[in-house]
Write an enzyme that holds these catalytic residues in place. Structure first.
Site, short mmCIF file in Angstrom:
data_model
loop_
_atom_site.label_atom_id
_atom_site.label_comp_id
_atom_site.label_asym_id
_atom_site.label_seq_id
_atom_site.Cartn_x
_atom_site.Cartn_y
_atom_site.Cartn_z
N ASP A 1 3.59 -0.66 -4.90
CA ASP A 1 2.72 -0.03 -3.93
C ASP A 1 1.96 -1.17 -3.25
OD1 ASP A 1 1.06 1.89 -2.62
OD2 ASP A 1 -0.45 1.61 -4.17
N ASP B 1 -1.53 -0.81 -1.06
CA ASP B 1 -2.98 -0.66 -1.11
C ASP B 1 -3.47 -0.51 -2.55
OD1 ASP B 1 -3.11 -0.73 1.66
OD2 ASP B 1 -3.03 1.44 1.87
N ASP C 1 -6.08 0.99 5.38
CA ASP C 1 -6.56 1.90 6.43
C ASP C 1 -8.08 1.92 6.48
OD1 ASP C 1 -3.95 2.56 7.02
OD2 ASP C 1 -3.98 4.48 5.97
N ASP D 1 2.25 3.99 1.39
CA ASP D 1 1.82 4.96 2.39
C ASP D 1 0.88 4.32 3.41
OD1 ASP D 1 1.65 7.35 3.69
OD2 ASP D 1 0.43 8.38 2.19
N ASP E 1 -1.09 2.52 -8.11
CA ASP E 1 -2.43 2.93 -8.51
C ASP E 1 -2.76 4.38 -8.16
OD1 ASP E 1 -4.49 3.02 -5.93
OD2 ASP E 1 -2.70 1.84 -5.61
#
Length: 287
Positions: A16, A18, A27, A102, A186
Site C-alpha cells: 500500500d 499512504d 490526499d 487508493d 495499514d
C-alpha cells in the site's frame, strides 16, 4: 547459496502507499498543506472520496494553485528514514516490488521520483491521475463505478484491492511462476486483499491501524502468515526477516503477537491458559 537467491527471486512484495510507504495520507497532505481543509471537510459528506479529490483539484486550479505547487508539497511529504533503504534492500535481493494503492498515479509517481525509487517498482495499481490541457490535475476512479459495480461490499466503490491481487495471482499462474506474496498495508481497504492470500504468503498489517483491527477480529480468516509492524524501522526489520525466511526455505507459522491482538471470544482466552508455552505463542491473547 544459488538456491537461496532463487527463492528470493520468487517473492512479490506488494505495498500500500499512504501510511505504509509514506507516513501520512497523500490526499490529506496536499489538501491541508495548500490550505483547503475546511472546504474538503465541508464537501466530504456529499460524495465518494475519489470523486471528492477530483473536485478538490478543480478548486485548487480555480484558486490559482499550479501543478508545480502540488509537486512542491508532495516532495515534502513525511517518510520514515528506514523505508527507502528497506525498499532498496528488498529489490537488491531479487524481490519484485509492486504498489496497490487508493491514492493516484500523479501523487505516487511524483513522490517516488523525488525519492529516486520509482524504478524499483514493476507495477503501480492506483487511481489514474493526469494533467489535462488546462493544467488541471484530474483524478479518476480505478474502477469506473458509474458504469458498473466491482461487487465488493467491503471496499469503496472506486477500488477493491482484492480484485487487483486476484489479477496479479492469475497472471503469475499463467506465466508459470510460483511466487510467494508479501502484502503490506495499514487501512481498512487492505483487509480484503489479505483474505485472498494463500498459506505460503505473508501479510504485514500495521499494528493499531484499521487493517490490524479487522484481522484481530478473527485472525483465522487469514490463511497467510501474519507479521505485524509499527513504523519504518519495524517494516524494514520484519520485511528482511520474511525474505530471509523464504530464502532459506524455513517453515512458517501463522503468528500474531500474543500480547496485542484482542480475540472476540472468551473461550479462546480460557483455552489459551491450558496450552503448553510452545503452542501458546501461536494463539493471540487479550491485551
Amino acid at each position: 547459496m544459488a538456491g537461496i537467491n532463487n527463492r528470493k527471486n520468487n517473492i512479490v512484495a506488494i505495498f500500500d502507499f499512504d501510511k505504509t510507504i509514506i507516513d501520512v495520507d497523500s490526499d490529506n497532505w496536499v489538501v491541508d498543506e495548500l490550505g483547503f481543509t475546511d472546504l474538503f471537510n465541508q464537501l466530504l459528506p456529499t460524495m465518494p472520496w475519489n470523486s471528492l479529490m477530483d473536485r478538490m483539484m478543480k478548486e485548487l486550479h480555480e484558486q490559482g494553485i499550479t501543478i508545480h505547487d502540488i509537486k512542491r508539497v508532495l516532495e515534502t511529504i513525511p517518510i520514515h528514514p528506514r523505508v527507502v533503504p528497506a525498499l532498496r534492500s528488498a529489490h537488491a535481493l531479487g524481490c519484485e516490488l509492486r504498489i496497490v494503492s487508493d491514492a493516484n498515479t500523479f501523487f505516487i509517481e511524483t513522490i517516488l521520483e523525488h525519492l529516486e525509487i520509482k524504478d524499483l517498482f514493476s507495477e503501480i495499481n492506483t487511481n489514474p491521475g493526469f494533467v489535462d490541457q488546462h493544467g488541471r490535475l484530474r483524478i479518476s476512479p480505478y474502477h469506473d463505478f458509474t458504469e458498473s459495480s466491482h461487487g465488493c461490499s467491503r471496499c469503496p466503490p472506486n477500488m477493491c484491492k482484492a480484485l487487483i491481487i486476484e489479477r496479479i495471482q492469475a497472471s503469475l499462474t499463467k506465466e508459470g511462476k510460483k511466487k510467494k506474496i508479501i502484502y503490506l498495508g495499514d487501512g481498512a481497504g487492505d483487509y480484503c486483499p489479505s483474505l485472498k492470500l494463500g498459506d505460503e504468503d505473508y501479510v504485514m498489517p500495521r499494528k493499531s491501524y484499521p487493517v490490524w483491527d479487522l484481522i484481530c477480529q478473527n485472525p483465522m480468516l487469514i490463511r497467510a502468515n501474519i507479521r505485524e509492524w509499527t513504523d519504518g524501522e519495524a517494516l524494514e526489520r520484519t520485511l528482511s526477516e520474511i525474505i530471509e525466511e523464504i530464502g532459506y526455505g524455513g517453515d512458517t507459522e501463522k503468528i500474531l503477537a500474543p500480547d496485542s491482538c484482542k480475540m472476540q471470544t472468551l473461550s479462546v482466552g480460557i483455552a489459551y491458559e491450558s496450552l503448553s508455552p510452545a503452542l501458546q505463542m501461536q494463539v493471540p491473547q487479550y491485551s
